[in-house]
Design a protein around this motif. Sequence first.
Motif, PDB file in Angstrom:
ATOM      1  N   ALA A  50       0.841  -1.202   0.000  1.00  0.00           N
ATOM      2  CA  ALA A  50       0.000   0.000   0.000  1.00  0.00           C
ATOM      3  C   ALA A  50       0.876   1.253   0.000  1.00  0.00           C
ATOM      4  O   ALA A  50       2.086   1.184   0.213  1.00  0.00           O
ATOM      5  CB  ALA A  50      -0.897  -0.008   1.236  1.00  0.00           C
ATOM      6  N   ILE A  51       0.240   2.388  -0.247  1.00  0.00           N
ATOM      7  CA  ILE A  51       0.909   3.672  -0.044  1.00  0.00           C
ATOM      8  C   ILE A  51       0.657   4.031   1.414  1.00  0.00           C
ATOM      9  O   ILE A  51      -0.486   4.035   1.879  1.00  0.00           O
ATOM     10  CB  ILE A  51       0.346   4.762  -0.979  1.00  0.00           C
ATOM     11  CG1 ILE A  51       0.661   4.400  -2.434  1.00  0.00           C
ATOM     12  CG2 ILE A  51       0.938   6.128  -0.616  1.00  0.00           C
ATOM     13  CD1 ILE A  51       0.011   5.312  -3.447  1.00  0.00           C
ATOM     14  N   ILE A  52       1.724   4.297   2.133  1.00  0.00           N
ATOM     15  CA  ILE A  52       1.631   4.544   3.561  1.00  0.00           C
ATOM     16  C   ILE A  52       2.073   5.970   3.873  1.00  0.00           C
ATOM     17  O   ILE A  52       3.118   6.419   3.395  1.00  0.00           O
ATOM     18  CB  ILE A  52       2.511   3.550   4.356  1.00  0.00           C
ATOM     19  CG1 ILE A  52       2.155   2.090   4.027  1.00  0.00           C
ATOM     20  CG2 ILE A  52       2.430   3.823   5.863  1.00  0.00           C
ATOM     21  CD1 ILE A  52       0.804   1.629   4.501  1.00  0.00           C
ATOM     22  N   TYR A  53       1.274   6.633   4.661  1.00  0.00           N
ATOM     23  CA  TYR A  53       1.620   7.961   5.168  1.00  0.00           C
ATOM     24  C   TYR A  53       2.017   7.768   6.629  1.00  0.00           C
ATOM     25  O   TYR A  53       1.184   7.379   7.455  1.00  0.00           O
ATOM     26  CB  TYR A  53       0.440   8.920   5.045  1.00  0.00           C
ATOM     27  CG  TYR A  53       0.073   9.216   3.617  1.00  0.00           C
ATOM     28  CD1 TYR A  53       0.488  10.397   3.010  1.00  0.00           C
ATOM     29  CD2 TYR A  53      -0.671   8.312   2.866  1.00  0.00           C
ATOM     30  CE1 TYR A  53       0.160  10.668   1.677  1.00  0.00           C
ATOM     31  CE2 TYR A  53      -0.999   8.574   1.540  1.00  0.00           C
ATOM     32  CZ  TYR A  53      -0.578   9.751   0.964  1.00  0.00           C
ATOM     33  OH  TYR A  53      -0.903  10.011  -0.354  1.00  0.00           O
ATOM     34  N   LEU A  54       3.286   8.000   6.921  1.00  0.00           N
ATOM     35  CA  LEU A  54       3.801   7.804   8.271  1.00  0.00           C
ATOM     36  C   LEU A  54       3.801   9.111   9.035  1.00  0.00           C
ATOM     37  O   LEU A  54       4.175  10.158   8.482  1.00  0.00           O
ATOM     38  CB  LEU A  54       5.237   7.288   8.223  1.00  0.00           C
ATOM     39  CG  LEU A  54       5.503   5.961   7.524  1.00  0.00           C
ATOM     40  CD1 LEU A  54       6.995   5.700   7.466  1.00  0.00           C
ATOM     41  CD2 LEU A  54       4.787   4.830   8.235  1.00  0.00           C
ATOM     42  N   TYR A  55       3.429   9.059  10.301  1.00  0.00           N
ATOM     43  CA  TYR A  55       3.616  10.201  11.191  1.00  0.00           C
ATOM     44  C   TYR A  55       4.844   9.890  12.034  1.00  0.00           C
ATOM     45  O   TYR A  55       4.857   8.909  12.792  1.00  0.00           O
ATOM     46  CB  TYR A  55       2.400  10.435  12.094  1.00  0.00           C
ATOM     47  CG  TYR A  55       2.657  11.544  13.083  1.00  0.00           C
ATOM     48  CD1 TYR A  55       2.454  12.873  12.723  1.00  0.00           C
ATOM     49  CD2 TYR A  55       3.147  11.275  14.355  1.00  0.00           C
ATOM     50  CE1 TYR A  55       2.722  13.904  13.603  1.00  0.00           C
ATOM     51  CE2 TYR A  55       3.421  12.301  15.238  1.00  0.00           C
ATOM     52  CZ  TYR A  55       3.212  13.604  14.862  1.00  0.00           C
ATOM     53  OH  TYR A  55       3.487  14.624  15.731  1.00  0.00           O
ATOM     54  N   LYS A  56       5.876  10.720  11.871  1.00  0.00           N
ATOM     55  CA  LYS A  56       7.132  10.505  12.586  1.00  0.00           C
ATOM     56  C   LYS A  56       7.438  11.682  13.498  1.00  0.00           C
ATOM     57  O   LYS A  56       7.136  12.828  13.173  1.00  0.00           O
ATOM     58  CB  LYS A  56       8.294  10.348  11.598  1.00  0.00           C
ATOM     59  CG  LYS A  56       8.287   9.056  10.829  1.00  0.00           C
ATOM     60  CD  LYS A  56       9.527   8.980   9.957  1.00  0.00           C
ATOM     61  CE  LYS A  56       9.730   7.594   9.403  1.00  0.00           C
ATOM     62  NZ  LYS A  56      10.983   7.500   8.643  1.00  0.00           N
ATOM     63  N   ILE A  86      -3.204  14.051  15.349  1.00  0.00           N
ATOM     64  CA  ILE A  86      -2.379  13.322  14.377  1.00  0.00           C
ATOM     65  C   ILE A  86      -3.242  12.662  13.307  1.00  0.00           C
ATOM     66  O   ILE A  86      -2.920  12.705  12.120  1.00  0.00           O
ATOM     67  CB  ILE A  86      -1.469  12.303  15.090  1.00  0.00           C
ATOM     68  CG1 ILE A  86      -0.465  13.049  15.975  1.00  0.00           C
ATOM     69  CG2 ILE A  86      -0.756  11.404  14.082  1.00  0.00           C
ATOM     70  CD1 ILE A  86       0.301  12.161  16.938  1.00  0.00           C
ATOM     71  N   GLY A  87      -4.354  12.054  13.711  1.00  0.00           N
ATOM     72  CA  GLY A  87      -5.256  11.436  12.738  1.00  0.00           C
ATOM     73  C   GLY A  87      -5.792  12.473  11.762  1.00  0.00           C
ATOM     74  O   GLY A  87      -5.842  12.234  10.559  1.00  0.00           O
ATOM     75  N   LYS A  88      -6.175  13.639  12.276  1.00  0.00           N
ATOM     76  CA  LYS A  88      -6.662  14.728  11.418  1.00  0.00           C
ATOM     77  C   LYS A  88      -5.565  15.186  10.469  1.00  0.00           C
ATOM     78  O   LYS A  88      -5.826  15.472   9.296  1.00  0.00           O
ATOM     79  CB  LYS A  88      -7.122  15.916  12.268  1.00  0.00           C
ATOM     80  CG  LYS A  88      -8.406  15.681  12.991  1.00  0.00           C
ATOM     81  CD  LYS A  88      -8.786  16.896  13.818  1.00  0.00           C
ATOM     82  CE  LYS A  88      -9.984  16.583  14.687  1.00  0.00           C
ATOM     83  NZ  LYS A  88     -10.289  17.708  15.587  1.00  0.00           N
ATOM     84  N   GLU A  89      -4.346  15.274  10.974  1.00  0.00           N
ATOM     85  CA  GLU A  89      -3.219  15.708  10.142  1.00  0.00           C
ATOM     86  C   GLU A  89      -2.957  14.715   9.009  1.00  0.00           C
ATOM     87  O   GLU A  89      -2.742  15.105   7.859  1.00  0.00           O
ATOM     88  CB  GLU A  89      -1.974  15.861  11.021  1.00  0.00           C
ATOM     89  CG  GLU A  89      -0.833  16.558  10.346  1.00  0.00           C
ATOM     90  CD  GLU A  89       0.361  16.767  11.275  1.00  0.00           C
ATOM     91  OE1 GLU A  89       1.477  16.890  10.730  1.00  0.00           O
ATOM     92  OE2 GLU A  89       0.198  16.793  12.503  1.00  0.00           O
ATOM     93  N   LEU A  90      -2.988  13.423   9.331  1.00  0.00           N
ATOM     94  CA  LEU A  90      -2.801  12.397   8.298  1.00  0.00           C
ATOM     95  C   LEU A  90      -3.910  12.497   7.250  1.00  0.00           C
ATOM     96  O   LEU A  90      -3.653  12.478   6.048  1.00  0.00           O
ATOM     97  CB  LEU A  90      -2.784  10.999   8.925  1.00  0.00           C
ATOM     98  CG  LEU A  90      -1.519  10.614   9.668  1.00  0.00           C
ATOM     99  CD1 LEU A  90      -1.778   9.430  10.602  1.00  0.00           C
ATOM    100  CD2 LEU A  90      -0.405  10.282   8.684  1.00  0.00           C
ATOM    101  N   LEU A  91      -5.143  12.616   7.709  1.00  0.00           N
ATOM    102  CA  LEU A  91      -6.287  12.694   6.809  1.00  0.00           C
ATOM    103  C   LEU A  91      -6.235  13.956   5.955  1.00  0.00           C
ATOM    104  O   LEU A  91      -6.502  13.913   4.755  1.00  0.00           O
ATOM    105  CB  LEU A  91      -7.580  12.636   7.625  1.00  0.00           C
ATOM    106  CG  LEU A  91      -8.861  12.364   6.875  1.00  0.00           C
ATOM    107  CD1 LEU A  91      -8.768  11.138   5.995  1.00  0.00           C
ATOM    108  CD2 LEU A  91     -10.009  12.210   7.866  1.00  0.00           C
ATOM    109  N   SER A  92      -5.857  15.050   6.541  1.00  0.00           N
ATOM    110  CA  SER A  92      -5.740  16.314   5.812  1.00  0.00           C
ATOM    111  C   SER A  92      -4.710  16.203   4.688  1.00  0.00           C
ATOM    112  O   SER A  92      -4.929  16.694   3.575  1.00  0.00           O
ATOM    113  CB  SER A  92      -5.348  17.426   6.779  1.00  0.00           C
ATOM    114  OG  SER A  92      -5.150  18.623   6.087  1.00  0.00           O
TER     115      SER A  92
END
Length: 148
Positions: A50-56, A86-92
């Motif tokens: 998958a394409i993964i967006y990581l929060y680091k 963080i969830g909002k930031e990933l979704l945004s």
Amino acid sequence: MIEKKQKLTVNELETISNIWLDVNIEAHHFIKESYWTENYISVKESLNKAIIYLYKQDGNVYAFLGMVDNYIAGIFVDKRFRKKGIGKELLSTVKKEYESLELSVYVKNVPAINFYLSQGFNCVSKELDSETLEEECKMQWISSVSYD
């Protein structure tokens, strides 16, 4: 910091797989824990495709969002980092790259449904997950921005 990845390192894959397992066991108390542990290996393999967006933060991964086409396979945030946006930031981040997004949430996972509703998603249909026999809400978000 959010980082978009198509190829994860071994350490990143291990970290997000463990976050996936921990979050699912905690959020889905209405599903036997064995369901999640039995699916761990196959999900780990899917995550790598998958394409993964990581929060680091400080080089460590604490959350991620998985995408397959325009389908959000899930947003998973380490327990210690929840309620920090963080969830909002990933979704945004993802909303800026797609015209529409879809996902499925178990109806009994009320906090997740409320989160997605607050982020502009609508429940467009409900159906039974054949593996868990739990009802799911199919949710959709459509951008108000024209991509012409």
